[in-house]
Scaffold this motif. Sequence first.
Motif, PDB file in Angstrom:
ATOM      1  N   ALA A 147       0.785  -1.380  -0.060  1.00 21.48           N
ATOM      2  CA  ALA A 147      -0.057   0.170  -0.022  1.00 21.48           C
ATOM      3  C   ALA A 147       0.851   1.238  -0.077  1.00 21.48           C
ATOM      4  O   ALA A 147       1.846   1.490   0.540  1.00 21.48           O
ATOM      5  N   VAL A 148       0.468   2.140  -0.636  1.00 18.72           N
ATOM      6  CA  VAL A 148       0.971   3.471  -0.592  1.00 18.72           C
ATOM      7  C   VAL A 148      -0.060   4.816  -0.248  1.00 18.72           C
ATOM      8  O   VAL A 148      -1.182   4.326   0.279  1.00 18.72           O
ATOM      9  N   ALA A 149       0.023   5.886  -0.642  1.00 15.42           N
ATOM     10  CA  ALA A 149      -0.974   7.130  -0.400  1.00 15.42           C
ATOM     11  C   ALA A 149      -2.361   6.510  -0.771  1.00 15.42           C
ATOM     12  O   ALA A 149      -2.543   6.000  -1.720  1.00 15.42           O
ATOM     13  N   GLY A 150      -3.270   6.677   0.398  1.00 12.74           N
ATOM     14  CA  GLY A 150      -4.566   6.480   0.143  1.00 12.74           C
ATOM     15  C   GLY A 150      -4.938   5.070  -0.076  1.00 12.74           C
ATOM     16  O   GLY A 150      -4.283   3.998   0.696  1.00 12.74           O
ATOM     17  N   ARG A 151      -5.611   4.846  -0.913  1.00 16.11           N
ATOM     18  CA  ARG A 151      -6.050   3.362  -1.113  1.00 16.11           C
ATOM     19  C   ARG A 151      -5.238   2.757  -2.127  1.00 16.11           C
ATOM     20  O   ARG A 151      -5.360   1.493  -2.804  1.00 16.11           O
ATOM     21  N   LYS A 152      -4.245   3.668  -2.876  1.00 18.25           N
ATOM     22  CA  LYS A 152      -3.324   2.980  -3.867  1.00 18.25           C
ATOM     23  C   LYS A 152      -2.406   1.857  -3.504  1.00 18.25           C
ATOM     24  O   LYS A 152      -2.030   1.681  -2.397  1.00 18.25           O
ATOM     25  N   THR A 153      -1.767   1.225  -4.448  1.00 19.56           N
ATOM     26  CA  THR A 153      -0.703   0.100  -4.189  1.00 19.56           C
ATOM     27  C   THR A 153       0.491   0.614  -5.022  1.00 19.56           C
ATOM     28  O   THR A 153       0.232   1.582  -6.015  1.00 19.56           O
TER      29      THR A 153
END
Length: 173
Positions: A147-153
């Motif tokens: 996972a990265v920023a917010g719900r992004k991968t």
Amino acid sequence: MRQVHIALLGFEADYGRFPDASTIADVRSRTHTTLSLGTTSSNDYFRQLLATGDAKTERIFWADVPATPRKPNETLGADALKKGECSFSYIAGLSSSSDSATPLAATPMIPGTDHFDPDPFFDKAIILRIDGSVKLETIRTDNHKVAVAGRKTLFEPSYAIWNGKAPDIKWPE
């Protein structure tokens, strides 16, 4: 992985970019290498580093993961980085001028996917980024992605570092 980063920077200083399909002919011409320099796997691209001498050993491309049960044999001739001797996936088409947070190499990835195997490092992935940082990142249990920023991968094309374009991931043989 930091040694891989140093090798990549040395290569870029000589060839203008990190190893990719466009550097193969120049590497062959300058080094007269007999190594297999293809475009299919991370092994192919990392062999360019061995051919140029930017990497002096196969060991820097290996980690103790199930996908690579065999330690490199240090045969740097035509058999360099044979199947099972490279553990890192490589993101082709990047340079040191790419966003500093962009992943450059990672392990333990599941070949053909942007997923990670959570078992070898207890739900952690090892990520080398353009800026040379190497971090353990947590692998999500629901989808085996980082996972990265917010719900992004990490490898999602809509993540800002990819500018809407899917990364060119090359998995080890």
